[in-house]
Structure formats: structure tokens, C-alpha cells
Enzyme design. Structure first.
Site, PDB file in Angstrom:
ATOM      1  N   HIS A  82      -7.279 -14.328 -38.369  1.00  0.00           N
ATOM      2  CA  HIS A  82      -7.035 -12.922 -38.704  1.00  0.00           C
ATOM      3  C   HIS A  82      -8.245 -12.076 -38.297  1.00  0.00           C
ATOM      4  O   HIS A  82      -8.097 -11.039 -37.645  1.00  0.00           O
ATOM      5  CB  HIS A  82      -6.750 -12.768 -40.198  1.00  0.00           C
ATOM      6  CG  HIS A  82      -6.806 -11.346 -40.680  1.00  0.00           C
ATOM      7  ND1 HIS A  82      -5.823 -10.433 -40.382  1.00  0.00           N
ATOM      8  CD2 HIS A  82      -7.722 -10.678 -41.428  1.00  0.00           C
ATOM      9  CE1 HIS A  82      -6.134  -9.266 -40.929  1.00  0.00           C
ATOM     10  NE2 HIS A  82      -7.292  -9.380 -41.572  1.00  0.00           N
ATOM     11  N   ASP A 111      -9.497   8.101 -11.237  1.00  0.00           N
ATOM     12  CA  ASP A 111      -9.210   6.789 -11.822  1.00  0.00           C
ATOM     13  C   ASP A 111     -10.527   6.231 -12.342  1.00  0.00           C
ATOM     14  O   ASP A 111     -11.564   6.895 -12.258  1.00  0.00           O
ATOM     15  CB  ASP A 111      -8.581   5.834 -10.783  1.00  0.00           C
ATOM     16  CG  ASP A 111      -7.758   4.736 -11.457  1.00  0.00           C
ATOM     17  OD1 ASP A 111      -8.209   4.187 -12.476  1.00  0.00           O
ATOM     18  OD2 ASP A 111      -6.648   4.438 -10.967  1.00  0.00           O
ATOM     19  N   TRP A 147     -14.452 -15.991 -39.128  1.00  0.00           N
ATOM     20  CA  TRP A 147     -14.558 -15.423 -37.776  1.00  0.00           C
ATOM     21  C   TRP A 147     -15.985 -15.481 -37.253  1.00  0.00           C
ATOM     22  O   TRP A 147     -16.230 -15.344 -36.058  1.00  0.00           O
ATOM     23  CB  TRP A 147     -14.051 -13.977 -37.766  1.00  0.00           C
ATOM     24  CG  TRP A 147     -15.039 -12.955 -38.205  1.00  0.00           C
ATOM     25  CD1 TRP A 147     -15.373 -12.669 -39.492  1.00  0.00           C
ATOM     26  CD2 TRP A 147     -15.828 -12.093 -37.386  1.00  0.00           C
ATOM     27  NE1 TRP A 147     -16.321 -11.683 -39.527  1.00  0.00           N
ATOM     28  CE2 TRP A 147     -16.627 -11.302 -38.253  1.00  0.00           C
ATOM     29  CE3 TRP A 147     -15.962 -11.894 -36.005  1.00  0.00           C
ATOM     30  CZ2 TRP A 147     -17.532 -10.349 -37.776  1.00  0.00           C
ATOM     31  CZ3 TRP A 147     -16.858 -10.942 -35.556  1.00  0.00           C
ATOM     32  CH2 TRP A 147     -17.624 -10.189 -36.428  1.00  0.00           C
ATOM     33  N   SER A 174     -13.990 -10.012 -20.651  1.00  0.00           N
ATOM     34  CA  SER A 174     -13.100  -8.863 -20.493  1.00  0.00           C
ATOM     35  C   SER A 174     -13.770  -7.581 -20.974  1.00  0.00           C
ATOM     36  O   SER A 174     -13.757  -6.561 -20.278  1.00  0.00           O
ATOM     37  CB  SER A 174     -11.817  -9.112 -21.276  1.00  0.00           C
ATOM     38  OG  SER A 174     -11.142  -7.908 -21.509  1.00  0.00           O
ATOM     39  N   SER A 175     -14.381  -7.645 -22.177  1.00  0.00           N
ATOM     40  CA  SER A 175     -14.931  -6.395 -22.708  1.00  0.00           C
ATOM     41  C   SER A 175     -16.186  -5.987 -21.945  1.00  0.00           C
ATOM     42  O   SER A 175     -16.452  -4.790 -21.804  1.00  0.00           O
ATOM     43  CB  SER A 175     -15.194  -6.512 -24.208  1.00  0.00           C
ATOM     44  OG  SER A 175     -15.996  -7.613 -24.471  1.00  0.00           O
ATOM     45  N   HIS A 258     -23.896  -7.181 -35.814  1.00  0.00           N
ATOM     46  CA  HIS A 258     -24.030  -5.854 -36.373  1.00  0.00           C
ATOM     47  C   HIS A 258     -23.735  -4.751 -35.357  1.00  0.00           C
ATOM     48  O   HIS A 258     -22.952  -3.861 -35.648  1.00  0.00           O
ATOM     49  CB  HIS A 258     -25.334  -5.607 -37.114  1.00  0.00           C
ATOM     50  CG  HIS A 258     -25.129  -4.446 -38.035  1.00  0.00           C
ATOM     51  ND1 HIS A 258     -24.383  -4.536 -39.172  1.00  0.00           N
ATOM     52  CD2 HIS A 258     -25.435  -3.148 -37.910  1.00  0.00           C
ATOM     53  CE1 HIS A 258     -24.261  -3.350 -39.721  1.00  0.00           C
ATOM     54  NE2 HIS A 258     -24.886  -2.483 -38.980  1.00  0.00           N
ATOM     55  N   GLU A 260     -21.731  -5.058 -33.106  1.00  0.00           N
ATOM     56  CA  GLU A 260     -20.275  -5.160 -32.933  1.00  0.00           C
ATOM     57  C   GLU A 260     -19.526  -4.236 -33.894  1.00  0.00           C
ATOM     58  O   GLU A 260     -18.527  -3.624 -33.516  1.00  0.00           O
ATOM     59  CB  GLU A 260     -19.839  -6.615 -33.139  1.00  0.00           C
ATOM     60  CG  GLU A 260     -18.342  -6.836 -33.272  1.00  0.00           C
ATOM     61  CD  GLU A 260     -17.575  -6.582 -31.981  1.00  0.00           C
ATOM     62  OE1 GLU A 260     -18.216  -6.523 -30.922  1.00  0.00           O
ATOM     63  OE2 GLU A 260     -16.348  -6.433 -32.056  1.00  0.00           O
ATOM     64  N   TYR A 262     -20.436  -1.431 -34.881  1.00  0.00           N
ATOM     65  CA  TYR A 262     -20.503  -0.074 -34.329  1.00  0.00           C
ATOM     66  C   TYR A 262     -19.714   0.036 -33.043  1.00  0.00           C
ATOM     67  O   TYR A 262     -19.237   1.124 -32.694  1.00  0.00           O
ATOM     68  CB  TYR A 262     -21.957   0.359 -34.162  1.00  0.00           C
ATOM     69  CG  TYR A 262     -22.615   0.479 -35.517  1.00  0.00           C
ATOM     70  CD1 TYR A 262     -22.212   1.481 -36.382  1.00  0.00           C
ATOM     71  CD2 TYR A 262     -23.560  -0.425 -35.945  1.00  0.00           C
ATOM     72  CE1 TYR A 262     -22.745   1.576 -37.645  1.00  0.00           C
ATOM     73  CE2 TYR A 262     -24.107  -0.333 -37.212  1.00  0.00           C
ATOM     74  CZ  TYR A 262     -23.694   0.667 -38.058  1.00  0.00           C
ATOM     75  OH  TYR A 262     -24.210   0.742 -39.307  1.00  0.00           O
ATOM     76  N   SER A 273     -13.624  13.004 -33.505  1.00  0.00           N
ATOM     77  CA  SER A 273     -14.354  14.197 -33.077  1.00  0.00           C
ATOM     78  C   SER A 273     -13.545  15.028 -32.088  1.00  0.00           C
ATOM     79  O   SER A 273     -13.864  16.192 -31.847  1.00  0.00           O
ATOM     80  CB  SER A 273     -15.690  13.804 -32.429  1.00  0.00           C
ATOM     81  OG  SER A 273     -16.464  13.079 -33.337  1.00  0.00           O
ATOM     82  N   HIS A 307     -29.301  -8.065 -42.639  1.00  0.00           N
ATOM     83  CA  HIS A 307     -28.721  -7.680 -43.932  1.00  0.00           C
ATOM     84  C   HIS A 307     -27.413  -8.411 -44.202  1.00  0.00           C
ATOM     85  O   HIS A 307     -26.877  -8.308 -45.290  1.00  0.00           O
ATOM     86  CB  HIS A 307     -28.563  -6.156 -44.056  1.00  0.00           C
ATOM     87  CG  HIS A 307     -27.571  -5.562 -43.114  1.00  0.00           C
ATOM     88  ND1 HIS A 307     -27.682  -4.294 -42.617  1.00  0.00           N
ATOM     89  CD2 HIS A 307     -26.427  -6.055 -42.586  1.00  0.00           C
ATOM     90  CE1 HIS A 307     -26.657  -4.032 -41.823  1.00  0.00           C
ATOM     91  NE2 HIS A 307     -25.889  -5.075 -41.790  1.00  0.00           N
ATOM     92  N   HIS A 308     -26.903  -9.140 -43.193  1.00  0.00           N
ATOM     93  CA  HIS A 308     -25.749 -10.003 -43.439  1.00  0.00           C
ATOM     94  C   HIS A 308     -26.191 -11.349 -43.994  1.00  0.00           C
ATOM     95  O   HIS A 308     -25.363 -12.199 -44.264  1.00  0.00           O
ATOM     96  CB  HIS A 308     -24.977 -10.235 -42.139  1.00  0.00           C
ATOM     97  CG  HIS A 308     -24.394  -8.982 -41.548  1.00  0.00           C
ATOM     98  ND1 HIS A 308     -23.136  -8.541 -41.830  1.00  0.00           N
ATOM     99  CD2 HIS A 308     -24.936  -8.055 -40.717  1.00  0.00           C
ATOM    100  CE1 HIS A 308     -22.899  -7.412 -41.190  1.00  0.00           C
ATOM    101  NE2 HIS A 308     -23.983  -7.098 -40.503  1.00  0.00           N
ATOM    102  N   THR A 333     -25.339   8.652 -39.887  1.00  0.00           N
ATOM    103  CA  THR A 333     -23.924   8.648 -40.278  1.00  0.00           C
ATOM    104  C   THR A 333     -23.621   9.854 -41.151  1.00  0.00           C
ATOM    105  O   THR A 333     -22.571  10.501 -41.009  1.00  0.00           O
ATOM    106  CB  THR A 333     -23.583   7.345 -41.029  1.00  0.00           C
ATOM    107  OG1 THR A 333     -24.119   6.250 -40.297  1.00  0.00           O
ATOM    108  CG2 THR A 333     -22.097   7.166 -41.161  1.00  0.00           C
ATOM    109  N   LYS A 336     -23.117  12.862 -39.065  1.00  0.00           N
ATOM    110  CA  LYS A 336     -21.783  12.932 -38.457  1.00  0.00           C
ATOM    111  C   LYS A 336     -20.744  13.425 -39.465  1.00  0.00           C
ATOM    112  O   LYS A 336     -19.942  14.302 -39.157  1.00  0.00           O
ATOM    113  CB  LYS A 336     -21.373  11.564 -37.915  1.00  0.00           C
ATOM    114  CG  LYS A 336     -22.285  11.078 -36.792  1.00  0.00           C
ATOM    115  CD  LYS A 336     -21.772   9.809 -36.181  1.00  0.00           C
ATOM    116  CE  LYS A 336     -20.594  10.065 -35.300  1.00  0.00           C
ATOM    117  NZ  LYS A 336     -20.962  10.537 -33.963  1.00  0.00           N
ATOM    118  N   ARG A 455     -14.594 -14.744 -51.555  1.00  0.00           N
ATOM    119  CA  ARG A 455     -13.643 -14.591 -50.465  1.00  0.00           C
ATOM    120  C   ARG A 455     -13.391 -15.938 -49.796  1.00  0.00           C
ATOM    121  O   ARG A 455     -14.124 -16.897 -50.022  1.00  0.00           O
ATOM    122  CB  ARG A 455     -14.179 -13.572 -49.453  1.00  0.00           C
ATOM    123  CG  ARG A 455     -15.450 -14.017 -48.771  1.00  0.00           C
ATOM    124  CD  ARG A 455     -16.098 -12.882 -48.003  1.00  0.00           C
ATOM    125  NE  ARG A 455     -15.542 -12.732 -46.684  1.00  0.00           N
ATOM    126  CZ  ARG A 455     -16.238 -12.373 -45.596  1.00  0.00           C
ATOM    127  NH1 ARG A 455     -17.536 -12.152 -45.684  1.00  0.00           N
ATOM    128  NH2 ARG A 455     -15.657 -12.234 -44.434  1.00  0.00           N
TER     129      ARG A 455
END
Lengths: 530, 183
Positions: A82, A111, A147, A174-175, A258, A260, A262, A273, A307-308, A333, A336, A455
């Protein structure tokens, strides 16, 4: 500004269209940014449904205490897949889809810079998604490791784990290719007069995101390659018996992980925006500060990863550093959020579906940001680490943040893509059902986490029963609501009121200067931006 | 420069960036161990060194041990190379003594220890001592002899100063006094 009517009169002066394949091969061989953008969006929606079904398996199992439907091993595989499918298969491709459709239209390019590579970066995705799903059918099933693929568990799993590692490799390639394409397009292909600081903010956020992808995706590829080597080639990067250290993996992973988050959030900021000024009928408040705030978030994201990992036994000085650095992110943040609210202030507001989703995003993403601020505190995080509080937090920023923004973006640009207006009533229903069921699902998980429910465990103590039941009901409601979204989109493609070139009176930008639906080829002669 | 050339240059730079970052992921491995070593965290080797350190030593206090030397009926000079040492209970200590035979012929002697206060004796664990056996010194010989001991951790705190005294006796004379018990 010139726009070239494309498809209809192909064959006259469009020599490259003479051998254009039709049917399925059209989609396999296409190099058109609009086709590829559509394929990205459809792929990501398909993956969203697959990942969603997995989430429903999880919620069904957690409906009541005890083991009902699935084995604990399968439950773990569901949480793992998931997460991987939603992050890499659904949300990231969705925003790459937006980028493909919108960036050339927004900057006045004909293009993407590398049209063939664009085709390749999309067609890597279906094999990767297939590998992820196929891993379930391998002996021993998929990898039930979460994950994050932490060793030592991930170095011990069966062949399903190798499927997942290769899938991550392919998704990463790909990315990276997609991002190289986006950076090159934005830097080199802008219409004359379109300076960087005149670009729509969506392009800016994607430019920054694409740099993040190029910087951290290879690090993830390296991390999973190290796992692969530990599994099969006798290395000991993470194997303590051979002198390695499993905590090292967590550092390498979260150096990717981390930024990721963002990578997922920043394009969502970009979409919002675009939408909020359009439906406030005011220019975006503080455009330049938005650009700088987004860049600051991207830079800060590289120096807060641990921090993770507060519970891995870091020295106190390290914990303090990562705590303060993490809290620092709240400043850009906050800038924004302030700017979005200031754009709304004294605006001439109207509440069509894109605006509703953006306001939902604004409110719920900010809530998710606050729970993130709570988690950034080391002393609190040690208590809340790996509880449902964390699950609630990141679903507020991923679902109510990224996904709501994506829904908003789809409704905002659907008239441009299809040439028809979508069914506003159903779209609003989609929003309200999503909003209610989302909060029913995830708000109660804050309480579960504060009460200490861990979890990734298929069973729980009876005192958590009521909140879990509420959460599961919300999850099924949220899942079914998304079929309504599919219906609205299909209905819009099939027909509906004719959309004007600029269906939203407050919208700004080059994409609204081409007719709706956008012709197959646009801006073959670059427009001139004053 | 045409857009195409510009694009391919941007592509090359970005691809290089991706490759460098792939390498950076692997460079994090040695970097992690270096930084752990430099900051003294997660240092498994360092921790192993620490575990070798004697945890039986009571560093919180120390006992002053004085060394006293005497000879009886012997033509020897006898002295401790340090007269007083401050010792942590549990610590392994070596003290050297010097003895010199002044006579022109070989002489055999044996040292007998005594403690003051006398109850300190039970807290001295000697691992090596010249007093364990007879010492025969040739004419004019000088010898440095060690005593290795551990002061028991359970030594009462009121025993702040302890005196260890050695007296060398002439062995043939002692034997004679014992009435030829030595066969």
C-alpha cells in the site's frame, strides 16, 4: 499568440504525422506530451485503486480486534505494498502527469524537451507496477517489511523482496528521466519573454521538485542495491554479523525519504497555487516569497532526515539538532500557508470543485503540518514513534495534502483536457464525501496513536476497538467515493457542456489561450510573453 | 546555441548529477563509520576497549600504602623504591624493592611481611612477592625485586593509610634457631 490547430488538419504540413499509428500502438509509440500526461494520470489512478484496495484489506482486518480475514504475514505485505504503490505508483506519477500536460502549455513550449525519453519514462511504470503486484504471488509472498524496506528483515525475505527492489529501481529510473525532462523543458524551452520569475508557480514547484528527484532517487537506488547485495552477493552493508550496521540503512534511506515527502508535497503546493488565485480572482499573494519559501523547504529537506529515527539511539546533541532543524521547516511552510490565505483575503471567491479541494487541502494540510510539528519534538516522538499518530499525520499531508490537490488539479484542467465541463454537482459531492470520510478515517487515528496503538500490527487491544471501527467505516466510504470521481471524469470525457478556452474567469496563464480541448499540437510557434 | 544543443547539454549535466548522487549513496557508508568514530558514537570497537578496562577498580576512593623495610642480622641494605603510594582498591599495583649484599660472600635471607594496622592484612592479595621464597645474594650483588598486589575492594574506608613492612632475616641463623627443622 499563435496556436496551431493540430489533429484535425493533419496531413497538410504536418509531415511527422503521416505514419501516426492508431489504436493501442498510438499510445505505445506516442511522444506527445498530452498523450503521455494522460497515460501518467490514468496509470496513477489505476495504481491508486490497487493501493486503495490494499488499504481496505488493512482496514477490514482492523475493523474488529483479533484476526478476522487475513494472516498477519499477508497483512504486513498489504501495509508494505500500500505504501510503495501509493507513493511511487499513484501520487508521484499523478503529478508527473500534470507536469507533462501543463508545463509545456504553461511556458509556451511545443512539447517536452526529450519527447522519446518521455515515452520511455512512462512505459517503465507499468512493468514496475506489475512487478510490485506480482510479488504477492511469489513463494512466501511479497516483502512484509514496510515501505521503508528496513533491514535486517528486508535482507531475509523471500524472492518477493527482490521483485520489490527491482520495482523500486525501475520506478526510480522512470522518475529521474521524467525529472531531467522537466528541468530541461523549463530551463530551455520557455517562450520568449517568459522569464523564470514570470513562470506560473506550478512550473516553479516542479522545477524544484525535479531537482529533488534527481538528487535523492539515486540515493534510494543505491540503498536498495546495497540490500540486494547483502541478500545475494555476500556483502555486509547492513548485516551486523558481517560488520555492517542496520541503522546505516535508515540513514541512507531517510536521506532519500525526507526529500521524498517534499517531492510529493511541493507539486501539490504548485497546483493549489494555480487554483486559489483563479477562484479568488486575484493574483497570487507574495509570488516571489512563494518561490523562495519552496526553495527553502527543498534545501532544508536534506538536513532533517534523522527525525524519522529518534528512537535509534542517537546522541542527544544529534537529536536536538534534528529537532530544531525540523522545526525550522515550519517557517517557509508557514509563509506559504500565509500567502494562500492572503490570496483569499478580500478575494471575489467562488466555490467550484477545484477551489473546494484547494480549501480542503489548505485546512487539512495545515493540520497535518501541526501534527508534524508535534512529532518533530524528540521527547514527544519517542512516545509516538510507530503509533497511529504518525499514520494520521502522514495521511493528512499525503491524502488531504497531495491527493486533494491532485483532485483539485484534475477538475481545474479537465475542461482544458477534454473540451467539456465536468458535472459540477457530482464533483462537489465527490469533494464533500471525500472530506467527511477522510476525516472519519484519519482524525480518530490521532487518538489511537496518543493512546499507544502501534502501527503495522493486524491485531490490537480491545480498548482501541471503537476508534478502529469508526476509522474502517470511514475508509470504506472514502474508497467508494473515489468510484464517483472515476464516473465524473469518464462522464466529462464522453460529453458535457462545451468548455470555453478559458472556462474559469479568474484563471491566468498561457494554457487558457489555446482552445478547449487543447489541440494535439500547441505552441509550435512560441507565443511572446509581454 | 540551438535549443537542441542546449537541451543535450542540460541533459548531460543532470544525468551526471544523478550518477554522482548514486555514488554519494554508497559514499555514505564509509562516511557513516567515519563520523561515528569521530563523534565517538556507535563505536563498537571503542566500546570493546572500554569493556576491557577493569570494572573492579573502585575509582571513587584511594588508600595510602606506606612501605617500610628492615633487616635483622643481615649485612644487607634494603629499601623500597617508593616509600608511599596512593592506590585505588581493586587496582593492580607493582612496587619495587632494592636489596644489596654488603658482604664479600653469598648470603641467604628471607623476608617476612607485617601489616599495620594488622587487620589490613586480610585485604592484601599478593600475586607476586620476593617474600614467597628465599633469596640468595652473591657477594656485593644488587637486586630489584617486585611485589604485585591488589587491595581488596571491600577494604573498610576507615583504613585510609596502611603500612606494609618487610623484615629480612638471615636464613641459616633462622634455621639454627628452629633447631634443625630444615632437613
Amino acid at each position: 499568440m499563435a496556436s496551431i490547430p493540430g489533429h484535425a488538419d493533419a496531413g497538410h504540413g504536418h509531415e511527422h504525422e503521416h505514419h501516426h499509428p492508431t489504436g493501442f500502438m498510438r499510445w505505445v509509440t506516442t511522444t506527445n506530451h498530452k498523450d503521455i500526461g494522460s497515460m501518467y494520470l490514468w496509470f496513477s489512478f489505476a495504481m491508486f485503486l490497487v493501493g486503495g484496495v490494499m488499504a481496505l484489506v488493512i482496514r477490514a482486518e482492523l475493523f474488529k480486534p483479533g484476526l478476522q480475514f487475513v494472516e498477519p504475514e499477508f497483512f504486513n505485505q498489504m501495509t508494505t505494498l500500500h505504501g510503495l504503490i501509493m507513493v511511487f505508483g499513484a501520487i508521484m506519477p499523478a503529478f508527473v502527469g500534470f507536469a507533462n500536460w501543463q508545463i509545456p502549455l504553461m511556458i509556451g513550449a511545443s512539447d517536452m524537451a526529450f519527447a522519446r525519453m518521455n515515452n520511455w519514462s512512462f512505459w517503465l511504470l507499468p512493468p514496475a507496477g506489475t512487478l510490485l503486484v506480482l510479488s504477492l504471488f511469489m513463494p512466501g509472498g511479497s516483502g512484509g517489511v514496510g515501505w521503508t524496506l528496513y533491514p535486517p528483515l528486508s535482507t531475509q525475505m523471500g524472492i518477493g523482496m527482490d521483485f520489490m527492489i527491482f520495482a523500486v529501481h525501475i520506478l526510480g529510473m522512470s522518475s529521474i528521466m521524467g525529472s531531467i525532462n522537466i528541468v530541461t523543458t523549463i530551463l530551455n524551452m520557455r517562450a520568449p519573454g517568459m522569464t523564470l520569475m514570470k513562470m506560473p508557480l506550478f512550473c516553479w514547484t516542479w522545477l524544484i521538485t525535479a531537482y529533488l528527484v534527481i538528487a535523492v532517487m539515486p540515493v534510494l537506488a543505491g540503498a536498495v542495491t546495497m540490500i540486494l547485495c547483502d541478500r545475494h552477493f555476500g556483502t555486509s552493508f547492513f548485516n551486523a554479523a558481517g560488520g555492517g550496521d542496520p541503522v546505516l540503512y535508515q540513514h541512507v534511506f531517510w536521506f532519500f525519504g525526507h526529500p521524498e515527502v517534499y517531492i510529493i508535497a511541493i507539486p501539490a503546493f504548485g497546483v493549489v497555487s494555480q487554483i486559489i488565485p483563479a477562484f479568488s480572482r486575484k493574483p497570487l499573494f507574495g509570488y516571489a516569497s512563494m518561490v523562495y519559501a519552496t526553495s527553502s523547504i527543498a534545501i532544508l529537506s536534506f538536513i532533517v532526515w534523522a527525525h524519522h529515527m529518534y528512537t535509534t539511539g542517537m546522541p542527544v546533541a544529534g537529536q536536538l539538532y534534528f529537532m530544531y532543524a525540523t522545526m525550522l521547516i515550519a517557517i517557509p511552510t508557514g509563509v506559504k500557508v500565509f500567502n494562500w490565505v492572503a490570496t483569499l483575503y478580500r478575494g471575489s471567491l467562488s466555490f467550484e470543485a477545484p477551489m473546494l479541494f484547494s480549501l480542503g487541502f489548505l485546512f487539512l494540510f495545515t493540520l497535518g503540518g501541526f501534527s508534524g510539528l508535534v512529532l518533530s519534538m524528540t521527547a514527544v516522538d519517542v512516545q509516538l514513534h510507530d503509533t497511529y499518530y504518525v499514520v494520521a499525520h502522514f495521511h493528512y499531508v499525503m491524502v488531504a495534502g497531495a491527493l486533494f490537490s491532485a483532485f483539485g488539479g484534475v477538475y481545474y484542467w479537465l475542461p482544458k483536457w477534454t473540451g467539456h465541463m465536468y458535472d459540477e454537482g457530482l464533483a462537489k459531492l465527490h469533494f464533500w464525501l471525500s472530506l467527511i470520510f477522510f476525516n472519519v478515517t484519519f482524525f480518530v487515528q490521532h487518538f489511537l496513536g496518543l493512546a499507544g496503538m502501534p502501527r503495522r500490527i493486524p491485531d490490537y487491544a480491545p480498548q482501541f476497538a471503537e476508534f478502529n471501527m469508526i476509522s474502517s467505516i470511514g475508509a470504506f466510504g472514502f474508497g467508494l467515493t473515489q468510484l464517483l470521481f472515476l464516473y465524473v471524469v469518464i462522464k466529462c470525457i464522453k460529453g458535457g457542456p462545451k468548455a470555453a478556452a478559458k472556462p474559469w474567469d479568474g484563471a491566468e496563464g498561457l494554457e487558457w489561450t489555446v482552445p478547449s480541448p487543447a489541440p494535439y499540437h500547441t505552441f509550435e510557434t512560441p507565443p511572446v510573453v509581454k | 546555441m540551438t535549443v537542441l544543443a542546449q537541451n543535450s547539454r542540460t541533459l548531460q549535466r543532470l544525468a551526471l548529477m544523478a550518477v554522482v548522487m548514486f555514488g554519494f549513496g554508497f559514499a555514505l557508508v564509509p562516511f557513516y563509520y567515519r563520523i561515528c568514530e569521530a563523534l565517538g558514537v556507535n563505536n563498537l570497537v571503542g566500546r570493546a576497549d572500554a569493556s576491557v578496562r577493569n570494572t573492579q577498580v573502585d575509582y571513587s576512593r584511594s588508600v595510602s600504602v606506606e612501605f617500610d623495610t628492615n633487616t635483622r642480622d643481615l649485612p644487607w641494605t634494603f629499601r623500597a623504591l617508593s616509600n608511599v603510594r596512593s592506590i585505588h582498591p581493586g587496582e593492580l599495583v607493582q612496587v619495587d624493592f632494592e636489596v644489596r649484599n654488603q658482604r664479600g660472600e653469598a648470603v641467604t635471607g628471607q623476608a617476612i611481611p607485617s601489616f599495620s594496622p594488622a587487620r589490613a592484612a586480610q585485604y592484601f592479595h599478593k600475586l607476586e612477592c620476593f617474600c614467597f621464597e628465599r633469596q640468595t645474594l652473591k657477594a656485593g650483588e644488587r637486586r630489584v625485586m617486585p611485589v604485585v598486589f591488589v587491595l581488596d575492594r571491600s577494604i573498610p574506608s576507615e583504613l585510609g593509610t596502611v603500612t606494609l613492612s618487610y623484615t629480612f632475616f638471615d636464613v641459616p641463623a633462622a634455621d639454627a634457631a628452629a633447631g634443625g627443622r630444615r632437613s
